[in-house]
Design a protein around this motif. Structure first.
Motif, PDB file in Angstrom:
ATOM      1  N   LYS A 188       0.833  -1.212   0.000  1.00 35.43           N
ATOM      2  CA  LYS A 188       0.000   0.000   0.000  1.00 35.43           C
ATOM      3  C   LYS A 188       0.860   1.252   0.000  1.00 35.43           C
ATOM      4  CE  LYS A 188      -3.656   2.343   2.621  1.00 35.43           C
ATOM      5  NZ  LYS A 188      -4.501   2.293   3.852  1.00 35.43           N
ATOM      6  N   GLY A 189       2.007   1.181   0.668  1.00 35.94           N
ATOM      7  CA  GLY A 189       2.889   2.328   0.743  1.00 35.94           C
ATOM      8  C   GLY A 189       3.743   2.528  -0.502  1.00 35.94           C
ATOM      9  N   GLY A 190       3.451   1.801  -1.568  1.00 35.83           N
ATOM     10  CA  GLY A 190       4.202   1.935  -2.807  1.00 35.83           C
ATOM     11  C   GLY A 190       5.381   0.991  -2.904  1.00 35.83           C
ATOM     12  N   GLY A 191       5.408  -0.026  -2.046  1.00 36.78           N
ATOM     13  CA  GLY A 191       6.533  -0.954  -2.021  1.00 36.78           C
ATOM     14  C   GLY A 191       6.437  -2.050  -3.066  1.00 36.78           C
ATOM     15  N   MET A 192       7.479  -2.865  -3.098  1.00 34.67           N
ATOM     16  CA  MET A 192       7.535  -4.032  -3.965  1.00 34.67           C
ATOM     17  C   MET A 192       7.625  -5.278  -3.088  1.00 34.67           C
ATOM     18  SD  MET A 192      10.251  -2.964  -6.934  1.00 34.67           S
ATOM     19  CE  MET A 192       9.829  -1.771  -8.204  1.00 34.67           C
ATOM     20  N   GLY A 193       6.990  -6.341  -3.540  1.00 36.61           N
ATOM     21  CA  GLY A 193       7.041  -7.596  -2.792  1.00 36.61           C
ATOM     22  C   GLY A 193       6.911  -8.767  -3.728  1.00 36.61           C
ATOM     23  N   THR A 194       7.286  -9.942  -3.238  1.00 36.18           N
ATOM     24  CA  THR A 194       7.198 -11.151  -4.061  1.00 36.18           C
ATOM     25  C   THR A 194       6.433 -12.238  -3.329  1.00 36.18           C
ATOM     26  OG1 THR A 194       8.505 -12.739  -5.348  1.00 36.18           O
ATOM     27  CG2 THR A 194       9.398 -12.096  -3.228  1.00 36.18           C
ATOM     28  N   LEU A 218      -5.423 -16.789  -4.124  1.00 35.88           N
ATOM     29  CA  LEU A 218      -5.664 -15.626  -4.977  1.00 35.88           C
ATOM     30  C   LEU A 218      -5.099 -14.353  -4.368  1.00 35.88           C
ATOM     31  CD1 LEU A 218      -9.401 -16.218  -6.025  1.00 35.88           C
ATOM     32  CD2 LEU A 218      -7.325 -17.049  -7.157  1.00 35.88           C
ATOM     33  N   SER A 219      -4.424 -14.459  -3.230  1.00 37.29           N
ATOM     34  CA  SER A 219      -4.034 -13.283  -2.450  1.00 37.29           C
ATOM     35  C   SER A 219      -3.178 -12.293  -3.224  1.00 37.29           C
ATOM     36  CB  SER A 219      -3.318 -13.716  -1.167  1.00 37.29           C
ATOM     37  OG  SER A 219      -2.282 -14.633  -1.447  1.00 37.29           O
ATOM     38  N   ALA A 220      -2.257 -12.781  -4.058  1.00 37.61           N
ATOM     39  CA  ALA A 220      -1.394 -11.856  -4.804  1.00 37.61           C
ATOM     40  C   ALA A 220      -2.229 -10.934  -5.686  1.00 37.61           C
ATOM     41  CB  ALA A 220      -0.390 -12.631  -5.645  1.00 37.61           C
ATOM     42  N   ALA A 221      -3.174 -11.509  -6.420  1.00 41.73           N
ATOM     43  CA  ALA A 221      -4.022 -10.700  -7.297  1.00 41.73           C
ATOM     44  C   ALA A 221      -4.975  -9.822  -6.494  1.00 41.73           C
ATOM     45  CB  ALA A 221      -4.807 -11.602  -8.242  1.00 41.73           C
ATOM     46  N   GLU A 222      -5.494 -10.342  -5.398  1.00 42.70           N
ATOM     47  CA  GLU A 222      -6.421  -9.557  -4.573  1.00 42.70           C
ATOM     48  C   GLU A 222      -5.739  -8.311  -4.020  1.00 42.70           C
ATOM     49  OE1 GLU A 222      -9.270 -13.256  -3.049  1.00 42.70           O
ATOM     50  OE2 GLU A 222      -7.541 -12.616  -1.850  1.00 42.70           O
ATOM     51  N   ILE A 223      -4.499  -8.476  -3.550  1.00 39.01           N
ATOM     52  CA  ILE A 223      -3.759  -7.325  -3.019  1.00 39.01           C
ATOM     53  C   ILE A 223      -3.423  -6.359  -4.152  1.00 39.01           C
ATOM     54  CG2 ILE A 223      -1.631  -6.605  -1.844  1.00 39.01           C
ATOM     55  CD1 ILE A 223      -1.693  -9.282  -0.355  1.00 39.01           C
ATOM     56  N   ALA A 224      -3.045  -6.904  -5.308  1.00 36.75           N
ATOM     57  CA  ALA A 224      -2.734  -6.047  -6.454  1.00 36.75           C
ATOM     58  C   ALA A 224      -3.951  -5.210  -6.853  1.00 36.75           C
ATOM     59  CB  ALA A 224      -2.264  -6.899  -7.628  1.00 36.75           C
ATOM     60  N   LYS A 226      -6.517  -4.390  -4.910  1.00 34.05           N
ATOM     61  CA  LYS A 226      -6.881  -3.479  -3.819  1.00 34.05           C
ATOM     62  C   LYS A 226      -6.021  -2.227  -3.822  1.00 34.05           C
ATOM     63  CE  LYS A 226      -7.799  -3.357   1.144  1.00 34.05           C
ATOM     64  NZ  LYS A 226      -7.866  -4.159   2.399  1.00 34.05           N
ATOM     65  N   PHE A 227      -4.729  -2.383  -4.126  1.00 36.05           N
ATOM     66  CA  PHE A 227      -3.811  -1.245  -4.037  1.00 36.05           C
ATOM     67  C   PHE A 227      -3.277  -0.795  -5.406  1.00 36.05           C
ATOM     68  CE2 PHE A 227      -3.235  -3.518   0.102  1.00 36.05           C
ATOM     69  CZ  PHE A 227      -3.926  -2.581   0.874  1.00 36.05           C
ATOM     70  N   ASP A 228      -3.948  -1.236  -6.473  1.00 35.65           N
ATOM     71  CA  ASP A 228      -3.567  -0.853  -7.842  1.00 35.65           C
ATOM     72  C   ASP A 228      -2.087  -1.129  -8.106  1.00 35.65           C
ATOM     73  OD1 ASP A 228      -4.019   0.093 -10.435  1.00 35.65           O
ATOM     74  OD2 ASP A 228      -3.367   2.123  -9.892  1.00 35.65           O
ATOM     75  N   ALA A 229      -1.633  -2.303  -7.735  1.00 32.04           N
ATOM     76  CA  ALA A 229      -0.236  -2.693  -7.935  1.00 32.04           C
ATOM     77  C   ALA A 229      -0.082  -3.453  -9.243  1.00 32.04           C
ATOM     78  CB  ALA A 229       0.238  -3.571  -6.774  1.00 32.04           C
ATOM     79  N   LEU A 230       1.072  -3.289  -9.864  1.00 34.39           N
ATOM     80  CA  LEU A 230       1.413  -4.142 -10.996  1.00 34.39           C
ATOM     81  C   LEU A 230       1.584  -5.568 -10.502  1.00 34.39           C
ATOM     82  CD1 LEU A 230       4.139  -1.941 -12.735  1.00 34.39           C
ATOM     83  CD2 LEU A 230       1.792  -2.281 -13.529  1.00 34.39           C
ATOM     84  N   LEU A 231       1.095  -6.529 -11.270  1.00 31.63           N
ATOM     85  CA  LEU A 231       1.289  -7.941 -10.951  1.00 31.63           C
ATOM     86  C   LEU A 231       2.189  -8.520 -12.032  1.00 31.63           C
ATOM     87  CD1 LEU A 231       0.387 -10.210  -8.957  1.00 31.63           C
ATOM     88  CD2 LEU A 231      -1.317 -10.851 -10.674  1.00 31.63           C
ATOM     89  N   ILE A 232       3.438  -8.839 -11.643  1.00 25.87           N
ATOM     90  CA  ILE A 232       4.459  -9.189 -12.632  1.00 25.87           C
ATOM     91  C   ILE A 232       5.093 -10.541 -12.300  1.00 25.87           C
ATOM     92  CG2 ILE A 232       6.677  -8.514 -13.628  1.00 25.87           C
ATOM     93  CD1 ILE A 232       5.974  -5.631 -13.159  1.00 25.87           C
ATOM     94  N   PRO A 233       4.970 -11.526 -13.182  1.00 31.03           N
ATOM     95  CA  PRO A 233       5.691 -12.784 -12.987  1.00 31.03           C
ATOM     96  C   PRO A 233       7.185 -12.602 -13.279  1.00 31.03           C
ATOM     97  CG  PRO A 233       3.781 -13.069 -14.432  1.00 31.03           C
ATOM     98  CD  PRO A 233       4.057 -11.599 -14.330  1.00 31.03           C
ATOM     99  N   TYR A 234       8.019 -13.215 -12.444  1.00 24.66           N
ATOM    100  CA  TYR A 234       9.450 -13.249 -12.767  1.00 24.66           C
ATOM    101  C   TYR A 234      10.015 -14.609 -12.416  1.00 24.66           C
ATOM    102  CZ  TYR A 234      10.836 -11.776  -7.880  1.00 24.66           C
ATOM    103  OH  TYR A 234      11.043 -11.655  -6.529  1.00 24.66           O
ATOM    104  N   SER A 256      -8.010  -7.699 -13.913  1.00 25.31           N
ATOM    105  CA  SER A 256      -9.350  -8.168 -14.256  1.00 25.31           C
ATOM    106  C   SER A 256      -9.956  -8.680 -12.952  1.00 25.31           C
ATOM    107  CB  SER A 256      -9.288  -9.249 -15.348  1.00 25.31           C
ATOM    108  OG  SER A 256      -8.417 -10.312 -14.984  1.00 25.31           O
ATOM    109  N   SER A 257     -10.348  -9.929 -12.898  1.00 24.11           N
ATOM    110  CA  SER A 257     -10.745 -10.526 -11.621  1.00 24.11           C
ATOM    111  C   SER A 257      -9.542 -11.240 -11.023  1.00 24.11           C
ATOM    112  CB  SER A 257     -11.894 -11.525 -11.827  1.00 24.11           C
ATOM    113  OG  SER A 257     -11.420 -12.680 -12.521  1.00 24.11           O
ATOM    114  N   ALA A 258      -9.565 -11.425  -9.704  1.00 25.06           N
ATOM    115  CA  ALA A 258      -8.449 -12.104  -9.043  1.00 25.06           C
ATOM    116  C   ALA A 258      -8.265 -13.510  -9.596  1.00 25.06           C
ATOM    117  CB  ALA A 258      -8.690 -12.148  -7.532  1.00 25.06           C
TER     118      ALA A 258
END
Length: 303
Positions: A188-194, A218-224, A226-234, A256-258
């Motif tokens: 939420k604070g603009g951070g990055m996480g994996t 589904l938590s990764a997508a749900e958090i993305a 909720k906080f308008d985060a990019l969801l990026i596979p690496y 889209s949807s989680a």
């Protein structure tokens, strides 16, 4: 936590003592010797004894029913080897970071991060190659990447493995109520996480994974969302030499949807596995709802 404060079974304690002894012995070797040595130990000794190789063969038989017995056994051996290499690389996180000094990060996701400067990012990955290689390389490039990890089943092992994730990089949280809240606040604070999403989740949503339903968080997508985060596979893809890596940061998954987002993340991982099945940790109980008769019918003959 002191060892006498840990609550576990005697079997857990004995298994951990054996593993600690092996890790201590291998850590005394130079980095380029300890990595293949630990791979060999898992491939030829620990993997078969602990049942990892057999579980890998069972899962391979489930997903690839037409694969021959010898091919399953060969790939399962390579899986155990990669497991061992990954384990000791992560215990050697300072040496691992130094080894990756010349490794670049590549992929469309890097451009997306640059174009969305300040926007939070959630990286998703699986137990493929070495899942910590991308975080190591991106940390070297100046990114601060936290994480959310799942506590190991063996509490004695978890006590010394968890610091391999939490003692460097950004803040890393243990999965659970408080940990998930802490991770969400970081994002939420603009951070990055994996997040690693390729283990069985009892209350997860069944998604198609390699042609079979697998319960997935589904938590990764749900958090993305909720906080308008990019969801990026690496991914950290191991080289044929066993010690080098390609670090690939893929294009973001559209919001889209989680459920749809995590299906796309799952498909991205499945594509990597299809390219090189030996790099994925087939030792996990990923398909707990599988039918035992399928496994028994495909089981290889005893050696």
């Amino acid at each position: 936590m002191a060892e006498d404060e840990i609550i576990g079974t005697r079997a857990d304690w004995l298994a951990d003592k054996a593993l600690r002894g092996l890790i201590a012995s291998v850590m005394a070797l130079p980095y380029r010797s300890r990595v293949p040595m630990m791979g060999s130990a898992l491939r030829h000794a620990i993997g078969p004894l602990a049942g990892y190789r057999r579980r890998a063969e069972e899962n391979l038989a489930l997903v690839y029913p037409d694969m021959g017995v010898l091919d399953r056994r060969r790939i399962a051996g390579m899986v155990c080897d990669n497991f061992g290499r990954t384990l000791i690389e992560n215990y050697s996180h300072k040496d691992f970071a130094a080894h990756l000094t010349e490794t670049p990060a590549k992929g469309e996701g890097l451009d997306a991060i640059a174009e969305n400067k300040g926007r939070p990012v959630i990286f998703v990955t699986g137990h493929y190659g070495n899942h910590e290689a991308p975080r190591q390389v991106l940390t070297r490039l100046g990114y601060v990447i936290g994480g959310l990890y799942r506590k190991m089943a063996n509490p004695y092992f978890n006590a010394h493995y968890a610091p391999t994730m939490t003692s460097w990089g950004g803040p890393v949280f243990e999965q659970g109520g408080a940990g998930t809240i802490g991770f969400a606040r970081h994002i939420k604070g603009g951070g990055m996480g994996t997040l690693l999403f390729d283990v069985h989740q009892d209350k997860g949503t069944p998604l198609d994974f390699l042609g079979l339903p697998a319960r997935t968080a589904l938590s990764a997508a749900e958090i993305a969302l909720k906080f308008d985060a990019l969801l990026i596979p690496y991914f950290g893809i191991r080289h044929p030499d066993g010690v080098g890596f390609d670090v690939i940061v893929e294009s973001p998954i559209p919001h889209s949807s989680a459920t749809m987002m995590m299906q796309q993340a799952t498909d991205r991982l499945a594509d990597r596995i299809s390219e090189d099945p030996a790099q994925w940790f087939w030792v996990h109980r990923r398909w707990k709802t599988r039918k035992r008769e399928v496994i028994n019918a495909a089981a290889p003959p005893p050696e």
